[in-house]
Design a protein around this motif. Structure first.
Motif, mmCIF file in Angstrom:
data_model
loop_
_atom_site.group_PDB
_atom_site.id
_atom_site.type_symbol
_atom_site.label_atom_id
_atom_site.label_comp_id
_atom_site.label_asym_id
_atom_site.label_seq_id
_atom_site.Cartn_x
_atom_site.Cartn_y
_atom_site.Cartn_z
ATOM 1 N N ALA A 46 63.453 -36.503 24.530
ATOM 2 C CA ALA A 46 62.523 -37.249 25.373
ATOM 3 C C ALA A 46 61.586 -36.352 26.180
ATOM 4 O O ALA A 46 60.644 -36.848 26.810
ATOM 5 N N LEU A 47 61.813 -35.051 26.144
ATOM 6 C CA LEU A 47 61.038 -34.141 26.985
ATOM 7 C C LEU A 47 59.833 -33.579 26.234
ATOM 8 O O LEU A 47 59.986 -33.020 25.141
ATOM 9 N N PRO A 48 58.645 -33.655 26.822
ATOM 10 C CA PRO A 48 57.436 -33.095 26.196
ATOM 11 C C PRO A 48 57.337 -31.597 26.468
ATOM 12 O O PRO A 48 56.510 -31.134 27.258
ATOM 13 N N LEU A 49 58.170 -30.826 25.811
ATOM 14 C CA LEU A 49 58.232 -29.387 26.058
ATOM 15 C C LEU A 49 56.952 -28.700 25.586
ATOM 16 O O LEU A 49 56.431 -28.999 24.513
ATOM 17 N N VAL A 50 56.492 -27.732 26.391
ATOM 18 C CA VAL A 50 55.277 -27.003 26.021
ATOM 19 C C VAL A 50 55.580 -25.582 25.567
ATOM 20 O O VAL A 50 54.712 -24.914 24.990
ATOM 21 N N ALA A 51 56.793 -25.093 25.810
ATOM 22 C CA ALA A 51 57.144 -23.732 25.405
ATOM 23 C C ALA A 51 58.661 -23.576 25.447
ATOM 24 O O ALA A 51 59.357 -24.297 26.167
ATOM 25 N N ALA A 52 59.143 -22.613 24.675
ATOM 26 C CA ALA A 52 60.555 -22.225 24.695
ATOM 27 C C ALA A 52 60.613 -20.725 24.945
ATOM 28 O O ALA A 52 59.914 -19.942 24.295
ATOM 29 N N VAL A 53 61.458 -20.331 25.886
ATOM 30 C CA VAL A 53 61.611 -18.926 26.267
ATOM 31 C C VAL A 53 63.079 -18.567 26.129
ATOM 32 O O VAL A 53 63.958 -19.338 26.534
ATOM 33 N N SER A 54 63.374 -17.405 25.565
ATOM 34 C CA SER A 54 64.764 -17.037 25.316
ATOM 35 C C SER A 54 65.061 -15.623 25.769
ATOM 36 O O SER A 54 64.221 -14.722 25.694
ATOM 37 N N SER A 55 66.288 -15.433 26.219
ATOM 38 C CA SER A 55 66.848 -14.088 26.303
ATOM 39 C C SER A 55 66.765 -13.466 24.911
ATOM 40 O O SER A 55 66.886 -14.167 23.901
ATOM 41 N N PRO A 56 66.588 -12.155 24.823
ATOM 42 C CA PRO A 56 66.497 -11.532 23.502
ATOM 43 C C PRO A 56 67.821 -11.474 22.750
ATOM 44 O O PRO A 56 67.830 -11.177 21.547
ATOM 45 N N LEU A 57 68.930 -11.787 23.402
ATOM 46 C CA LEU A 57 70.230 -11.658 22.753
ATOM 47 C C LEU A 57 70.439 -12.750 21.707
ATOM 48 O O LEU A 57 69.989 -13.885 21.848
ATOM 49 N N GLU A 58 71.155 -12.388 20.662
ATOM 50 C CA GLU A 58 71.294 -13.212 19.466
ATOM 51 C C GLU A 58 71.808 -14.615 19.776
ATOM 52 O O GLU A 58 71.329 -15.605 19.225
ATOM 53 N N ARG A 59 72.808 -14.721 20.656
ATOM 54 C CA ARG A 59 73.418 -16.032 20.905
ATOM 55 C C ARG A 59 72.461 -17.022 21.551
ATOM 56 O O ARG A 59 72.592 -18.236 21.353
ATOM 57 N N CYS A 60 71.497 -16.515 22.311
ATOM 58 C CA CYS A 60 70.488 -17.397 22.902
ATOM 59 C C CYS A 60 69.455 -17.813 21.856
ATOM 60 O O CYS A 60 69.059 -18.987 21.792
ATOM 61 N N ARG A 61 69.023 -16.882 21.049
ATOM 62 C CA ARG A 61 68.055 -17.207 20.007
ATOM 63 C C ARG A 61 68.646 -18.202 19.013
ATOM 64 O O ARG A 61 67.962 -19.125 18.555
ATOM 65 N N GLU A 62 69.924 -18.038 18.694
ATOM 66 C CA GLU A 62 70.585 -18.979 17.792
ATOM 67 C C GLU A 62 70.678 -20.375 18.415
ATOM 68 O O GLU A 62 70.578 -21.379 17.707
ATOM 69 N N THR A 63 70.888 -20.423 19.718
ATOM 70 C CA THR A 63 70.993 -21.714 20.390
ATOM 71 C C THR A 63 69.684 -22.483 20.318
ATOM 72 O O THR A 63 69.677 -23.712 20.143
ATOM 73 N N LEU A 64 68.568 -21.795 20.429
ATOM 74 C CA LEU A 64 67.266 -22.461 20.396
ATOM 75 C C LEU A 64 66.756 -22.725 18.984
ATOM 76 O O LEU A 64 65.807 -23.507 18.815
ATOM 77 N N GLN A 65 67.348 -22.103 17.968
ATOM 78 C CA GLN A 65 66.807 -22.214 16.619
ATOM 79 C C GLN A 65 66.700 -23.659 16.122
ATOM 80 O O GLN A 65 65.652 -24.052 15.578
ATOM 81 N N PRO A 66 67.723 -24.514 16.304
ATOM 82 C CA PRO A 66 67.567 -25.898 15.851
ATOM 83 C C PRO A 66 66.447 -26.639 16.575
ATOM 84 O O PRO A 66 65.751 -27.470 15.969
ATOM 85 N N LEU A 67 66.244 -26.340 17.835
ATOM 86 C CA LEU A 67 65.157 -26.963 18.587
ATOM 87 C C LEU A 67 63.808 -26.530 18.030
ATOM 88 O O LEU A 67 62.886 -27.352 17.880
ATOM 89 N N LEU A 68 63.677 -25.254 17.704
ATOM 90 C CA LEU A 68 62.421 -24.745 17.149
ATOM 91 C C LEU A 68 62.160 -25.329 15.772
ATOM 92 O O LEU A 68 61.007 -25.598 15.413
ATOM 93 N N GLU A 69 63.217 -25.537 15.000
ATOM 94 C CA GLU A 69 63.046 -26.148 13.681
ATOM 95 C C GLU A 69 62.644 -27.616 13.806
ATOM 96 O O GLU A 69 61.861 -28.124 12.982
ATOM 97 N N ALA A 70 63.158 -28.284 14.836
ATOM 98 C CA ALA A 70 62.811 -29.696 15.053
ATOM 99 C C ALA A 70 61.399 -29.852 15.608
ATOM 100 O O ALA A 70 60.774 -30.904 15.438
ATOM 101 N N ARG A 71 60.897 -28.811 16.252
ATOM 102 C CA ARG A 71 59.554 -28.835 16.835
ATOM 103 C C ARG A 71 58.788 -27.610 16.342
ATOM 104 O O ARG A 71 58.612 -26.630 17.084
ATOM 105 N N PRO A 72 58.331 -27.607 15.117
ATOM 106 C CA PRO A 72 57.728 -26.408 14.518
ATOM 107 C C PRO A 72 56.502 -25.886 15.252
ATOM 108 O O PRO A 72 56.153 -24.720 15.091
ATOM 109 N N GLY A 73 55.835 -26.712 16.044
ATOM 110 C CA GLY A 73 54.665 -26.233 16.763
ATOM 111 C C GLY A 73 54.958 -25.697 18.149
ATOM 112 O O GLY A 73 54.038 -25.268 18.860
ATOM 113 N N LEU A 74 56.223 -25.705 18.548
ATOM 114 C CA LEU A 74 56.577 -25.285 19.910
ATOM 115 C C LEU A 74 56.463 -23.765 20.041
ATOM 116 O O LEU A 74 57.151 -23.021 19.335
ATOM 117 N N PRO A 75 55.625 -23.272 20.944
ATOM 118 C CA PRO A 75 55.507 -21.812 21.128
ATOM 119 C C PRO A 75 56.836 -21.211 21.582
ATOM 120 O O PRO A 75 57.516 -21.773 22.448
#
Length: 236
Positions: A46-75
Motif C-alpha cells: 500500500a506504500l508509494p515508495l520512491v526509493a529503496a536504500v540498503s546496508s551493503p551487507l548481503e543479508r540486507c540486500r537479500e531482504t530487499l531483493q523480492p521488493l525490488l523484483e516486485a517493483r522493477p522501477g524502484l530506484p
C-alpha cells in the motif's frame, strides 16, 4: 520531510547459529529469513515508495531483493553509513561466549561508553546512521517532495539507535528498544520533530509468547542476536 520505513534484515544464518556476524562477509538469510523477505512486498504494497536504500551487507540486500523484483522501477541505492556496527574482534564469535566478556555489561547498561576492541564505538555507530538518514531525508524531499516515503534496510542496533534519536532518548536507553528480524519501523520526519509511527511491526504476535512456547517463531529467530547484542551487540 519524508517518511522512513526501516526494515531489519530477515533472519540470517548467523542468527540461527548464535554468532555475532557484524560485518563478516558471506552471512546470508536462512530459510525463514528468505520467507520473511518474500512476504515483504505484500506487507508494503500500500506504500508509494520512491526509493529503496540498503546496508551493503548481503543479508540486507537479500531482504530487499523480492521488493525490488516486485517493483522493477524502484530506484535502489546502497549506503555504507547504515551498515552493521563494526564489532571488531568480536565479529564472528559465539554470543554465549561474549556474554562473559566484561565489556558486555557496559554494552547493555552504558552503551554510550562502549567501544568494541578493534572496531567502533556505539556513539560513532549512532552518529553515522543518524547523519545518513538526515542526508537521505533531504535528498528524498528535494527529489520527491516532503510527503514521500522510502524504505531503508539495515540492522538491529542501527535501527534501535535511530529510534532512540527520533524519540529524543539518550543512547544509554536504546537497549529498551527491540526490532525482530524483518520487522518494520516507521518514522515520519517533520521540520520540528520526528514521529515514531510503527516500532518493530511484524504483523505476528508469536514473538510475544513465552520462549518455551515460541520455538521456531520469530522470537526464537531473534534470540541469536538479541540475547546478547541488541540485534547485534545490544539487547538484554
Amino acid at each position: 520531510m519524508p517518511t522512513l520505513i526501516l526494515v531489519r534484515h530477515g533472519r540470517s544464518t548467523a542468527n540461527t547459529a548464535g554468532v555475532l556476524a557484524g560485518r563478516t562477509p558471506g552471512v546470508s538469510l536462512d530459510e525463514r529469513g528468505a520467507e520473511q523477505a518474500a512476504a515483504l512486498p505484500g506487507r508494503l504494497a500500500a506504500l508509494p515508495l520512491v526509493a529503496a536504500v540498503s546496508s551493503p551487507l548481503e543479508r540486507c540486500r537479500e531482504t530487499l531483493q523480492p521488493l525490488l523484483e516486485a517493483r522493477p522501477g524502484l530506484p535502489f541505492h546502497t549506503e555504507d553509513r547504515i551498515s552493521e556496527c563494526d564489532y571488531g574482534d568480536w565479529s564472528g564469535r559465539k554470543l554465549a561466549e561474549l556474554a562473559d566478556e566484561p565489556l558486555m555489561s557496559v554494552v547493555q547498561q552504558h552503551p554510550s561508553a562502549a567501544a568494541f576492541p578493534g572496531g567502533e564505538s556505539m556513539r560513532a555507530m549512532q552518529a553515522r546512521a543518524v547523519d545518513a538518514v538526515r542526508d537521505w531525508n533531504a535528498r528524498i524531499a528535494a527529489e520527491h517532495g516532503d510527503d514521500a516515503t522510502y524504505v531503508m534496510c539495515s540492522h538491529g542496533d542501527i535501527i534501535k539507535s535511530l529510534v532512540a534519536d527520533a524519540l529524543g532518548m539518550h543512547l544509554d536507553l536504546f537497549q529498551r528498544v527491540h526490532a525482530d528480524p524483518c520487522s518494520v519501523t516507521a518514522i515520519r520526519y517533520t521540520r520540528l520533530r520526528p514521529f515514531l509511527l510503527r516500532l518493530g511491526d511484524t504483523g505476528d504476535f508469536a514473538s510475544l509468547a513465552p520462549r518455551e512456547q515460541a520455538v521456531g517463531a520469530d522470537a526464537a529467530s531473534g534470540d541469536a542476536t538479541d540475547a546478547a547484542v541488541g540485534g547485534g551487540a545490544g539487547a538484554p
